[in-house]
Motif scaffolding. Structure first.
Motif, PDB file in Angstrom:
ATOM      1  N   GLU A   1     104.190  20.793 -13.407  1.00  0.00           N
ATOM      2  CA  GLU A   1     103.822  21.536 -14.607  1.00  0.00           C
ATOM      3  C   GLU A   1     104.758  21.303 -15.792  1.00  0.00           C
ATOM      4  OE1 GLU A   1     101.010  23.060 -14.748  1.00  0.00           O
ATOM      5  OE2 GLU A   1     100.572  22.734 -12.622  1.00  0.00           O
ATOM      6  N   ARG A   2     106.021  20.982 -15.529  1.00  0.00           N
ATOM      7  CA  ARG A   2     106.971  20.783 -16.620  1.00  0.00           C
ATOM      8  C   ARG A   2     107.461  19.341 -16.727  1.00  0.00           C
ATOM      9  NH1 ARG A   2     108.445  25.917 -18.709  1.00  0.00           N
ATOM     10  NH2 ARG A   2     106.548  27.142 -18.346  1.00  0.00           N
ATOM     11  N   GLY A   3     107.090  18.508 -15.761  1.00  0.00           N
ATOM     12  CA  GLY A   3     107.467  17.102 -15.820  1.00  0.00           C
ATOM     13  C   GLY A   3     108.916  16.827 -15.501  1.00  0.00           C
ATOM     14  N   ALA A   4     109.628  17.796 -14.961  1.00  0.00           N
ATOM     15  CA  ALA A   4     111.044  17.624 -14.654  1.00  0.00           C
ATOM     16  C   ALA A   4     111.239  16.760 -13.407  1.00  0.00           C
ATOM     17  CB  ALA A   4     111.714  18.981 -14.446  1.00  0.00           C
ATOM     18  N   ALA A   5     112.403  16.118 -13.338  1.00  0.00           N
ATOM     19  CA  ALA A   5     112.834  15.458 -12.101  1.00  0.00           C
ATOM     20  C   ALA A   5     113.619  16.493 -11.314  1.00  0.00           C
ATOM     21  CB  ALA A   5     113.709  14.256 -12.425  1.00  0.00           C
ATOM     22  N   VAL A   6     113.288  16.674 -10.045  1.00  0.00           N
ATOM     23  CA  VAL A   6     113.847  17.788  -9.285  1.00  0.00           C
ATOM     24  C   VAL A   6     114.404  17.318  -7.942  1.00  0.00           C
ATOM     25  CG1 VAL A   6     113.446  20.124  -8.409  1.00  0.00           C
ATOM     26  CG2 VAL A   6     112.053  19.261 -10.312  1.00  0.00           C
ATOM     27  N   LEU A   7     115.570  17.840  -7.613  1.00  0.00           N
ATOM     28  CA  LEU A   7     116.138  17.689  -6.275  1.00  0.00           C
ATOM     29  C   LEU A   7     116.205  19.069  -5.658  1.00  0.00           C
ATOM     30  CD1 LEU A   7     117.530  16.176  -3.957  1.00  0.00           C
ATOM     31  CD2 LEU A   7     119.707  16.507  -5.167  1.00  0.00           C
ATOM     32  N   GLY A   8     115.503  19.255  -4.545  1.00  0.00           N
ATOM     33  CA  GLY A   8     115.549  20.518  -3.830  1.00  0.00           C
ATOM     34  C   GLY A   8     116.437  20.392  -2.609  1.00  0.00           C
ATOM     35  N   ILE A   9     117.298  21.384  -2.404  1.00  0.00           N
ATOM     36  CA  ILE A   9     118.182  21.362  -1.236  1.00  0.00           C
ATOM     37  C   ILE A   9     118.032  22.652  -0.437  1.00  0.00           C
ATOM     38  CG2 ILE A   9     119.837  19.772  -2.267  1.00  0.00           C
ATOM     39  CD1 ILE A   9     121.686  22.174  -2.814  1.00  0.00           C
ATOM     40  N   SER A  10     118.133  22.515   0.868  1.00  0.00           N
ATOM     41  CA  SER A  10     118.024  23.651   1.779  1.00  0.00           C
ATOM     42  C   SER A  10     118.897  23.392   2.995  1.00  0.00           C
ATOM     43  CB  SER A  10     116.565  23.840   2.218  1.00  0.00           C
ATOM     44  OG  SER A  10     116.458  24.792   3.259  1.00  0.00           O
ATOM     45  N   LEU A  11     119.358  24.457   3.613  1.00  0.00           N
ATOM     46  CA  LEU A  11     120.094  24.347   4.873  1.00  0.00           C
ATOM     47  C   LEU A  11     119.163  23.996   6.033  1.00  0.00           C
ATOM     48  CD1 LEU A  11     122.343  27.544   4.649  1.00  0.00           C
ATOM     49  CD2 LEU A  11     123.130  25.180   4.441  1.00  0.00           C
ATOM     50  N   SER A  12     117.881  24.278   5.860  1.00  0.00           N
ATOM     51  CA  SER A  12     116.931  24.172   6.960  1.00  0.00           C
ATOM     52  C   SER A  12     116.290  22.796   7.042  1.00  0.00           C
ATOM     53  CB  SER A  12     115.830  25.229   6.783  1.00  0.00           C
ATOM     54  OG  SER A  12     114.743  24.983   7.642  1.00  0.00           O
ATOM     55  N   PRO A  13     116.516  22.059   8.111  1.00  0.00           N
ATOM     56  CA  PRO A  13     115.839  20.765   8.271  1.00  0.00           C
ATOM     57  C   PRO A  13     114.326  20.922   8.358  1.00  0.00           C
ATOM     58  CG  PRO A  13     116.984  21.375  10.292  1.00  0.00           C
ATOM     59  CD  PRO A  13     117.419  22.354   9.243  1.00  0.00           C
ATOM     60  N   LEU A  14     113.866  22.044   8.894  1.00  0.00           N
ATOM     61  CA  LEU A  14     112.431  22.314   8.969  1.00  0.00           C
ATOM     62  C   LEU A  14     111.837  22.398   7.573  1.00  0.00           C
ATOM     63  CD1 LEU A  14     109.903  23.109  10.650  1.00  0.00           C
ATOM     64  CD2 LEU A  14     110.676  25.484  10.438  1.00  0.00           C
ATOM     65  N   GLN A  15     112.491  23.153   6.679  1.00  0.00           N
ATOM     66  CA  GLN A  15     111.990  23.296   5.315  1.00  0.00           C
ATOM     67  C   GLN A  15     112.039  21.977   4.551  1.00  0.00           C
ATOM     68  OE1 GLN A  15     114.346  26.480   3.647  1.00  0.00           O
ATOM     69  NE2 GLN A  15     112.998  28.063   4.459  1.00  0.00           N
ATOM     70  N   VAL A  16     113.119  21.236   4.711  1.00  0.00           N
ATOM     71  CA  VAL A  16     113.239  19.948   4.024  1.00  0.00           C
ATOM     72  C   VAL A  16     112.119  19.008   4.458  1.00  0.00           C
ATOM     73  CG1 VAL A  16     114.674  17.869   3.804  1.00  0.00           C
ATOM     74  CG2 VAL A  16     115.714  20.139   3.589  1.00  0.00           C
ATOM     75  N   GLY A  17     111.821  18.993   5.750  1.00  0.00           N
ATOM     76  CA  GLY A  17     110.736  18.145   6.244  1.00  0.00           C
ATOM     77  C   GLY A  17     109.383  18.558   5.692  1.00  0.00           C
ATOM     78  N   GLN A  18     109.112  19.861   5.680  1.00  0.00           N
ATOM     79  CA  GLN A  18     107.844  20.351   5.154  1.00  0.00           C
ATOM     80  C   GLN A  18     107.699  20.028   3.670  1.00  0.00           C
ATOM     81  OE1 GLN A  18     108.272  24.496   6.241  1.00  0.00           O
ATOM     82  NE2 GLN A  18     106.860  24.289   7.953  1.00  0.00           N
TER      83      GLN A  18
END
Length: 280
Positions: A85-102
């Motif tokens: 929606e905003r055209g940004a480049a995004v890096l998402g980080i999480s402690l959870s390998p399950l969430q990162v995979g999803q």
């Protein structure tokens, strides 16, 4: 990079066991894992989840010129929304390998993988390049950290000069609390794997100590109340059955009980939903 401690393991285990509950709240794959923002009591639940992304993005002016770090990204809802929606480049980080995979699979499915990446990292120590982001975005994730000072210090380190920080989270109200109030807070926070909440003044002090400019506070308590009510309604409807369900773990039962206590704590004036906006 991940700082391994008892708190980290507690958070990872919590989100693994609550996967189906959050999927139900957020509408399935890639659903939001936050309270949402209701402009009116008639707003549909799922619209409120998208609306929160809009409100927060407007507060820090996220645009296609920005690189955003989503610190505690969950299954990627906000990160993917910011890219789409905003055209940004995004890096998402999480402690959870399950969430990162999803989240990574969903980015591929939505054809957003060129603009969004997800990594298993700790937002207290990301091992990311200094001054490499324009925005650090943390929605209902800071609440899990015991040492919140480390988050603010790391956020400032990875932000470019003039970069913006936005934190949307639960803010403890400074007040004298009796045994009942302490009990309600404990049952809520423990059930959701939340660390002790901080007051606005403590959050403000940590922001300034990390080197940010004077932060702005935006109170969205009224906007999240319909969601607090909805969580209470769902928890109340399911709680007796959850107690009798032999397939439910202690953590899962505590999570449902916390859905009741979060509203009680809000109604008692023990916490507010606050947004902190600060500039490096």
């Amino acid at each position: 990079m991940r700082v391994t401690d008892a708190g980290t393991n507690r958070i990872v285990d919590y989100y693994r066991e609550m996967e189906s509950s959050f999927a139900n709240w957020g509408g399935g794959e890639g659903g939001a894992m936050h309270y949402g923002h209701h402009d009116s009591s008639e707003a549909p639940h799922f619209r409120s989840l998208t609306r929160m992304n809009e409100v927060l993005a407007d507060l820090v002016g996220v645009s296609a010129r920005d690189r955003v770090l989503d610190a505690g990204c969950g299954v990627g809802n906000s990160a993917l929304w910011l890219a789409r929606e905003r055209g940004a480049a995004v890096l998402g980080i999480s402690l959870s390998p399950l969430q990162v995979g999803q989240a990574s699979r969903l980015a591929q499915k939505l054809e957003l993988a060129e603009r969004v990446e997800f990594l298993e990292r700790d937002y207290r120590a990301t091992n990311l390049a200094t001054a490499s982001f324009d925005v650090v975005w943390a929605v209902e994730s800071l609440c899990h950290a015991e040492d919140k000072e480390s988050f603010f210090a790391e956020a400032r380190r990875v932000l470019r000069p003039g970069g913006r920080l936005i934190v949307a989270d639960y803010v403890l109200e400074p007040s004298e609390r009796d045994e009942v109030a302490e009990y309600v807070l404990e049952r809520w926070t423990t059930g959701w794997a939340i660390a002790p909440l901080w007051t606005w003044e403590r959050l403000r002090a940590a922001t300034l100590a990390a080197g940010f400019r004077e932060p702005r506070r935006v109170d969205l308590s009224d906007a999240i109340r319909p969601s607090a009510d909805e969580m209470f309604r769902r928890g109340k409807a399911g709680f007796p059955d959850d107690l009798l369900d032999q397939g439910k773990s202690v953590r899962q039962i505590a999570h449902v009980e916390a859905c009741l206590h979060q509203k009680v704590a809000l109604d008692l004036g023990l916490w507010r939903y606050g947004v902190l906006v600060a500039e490096r």
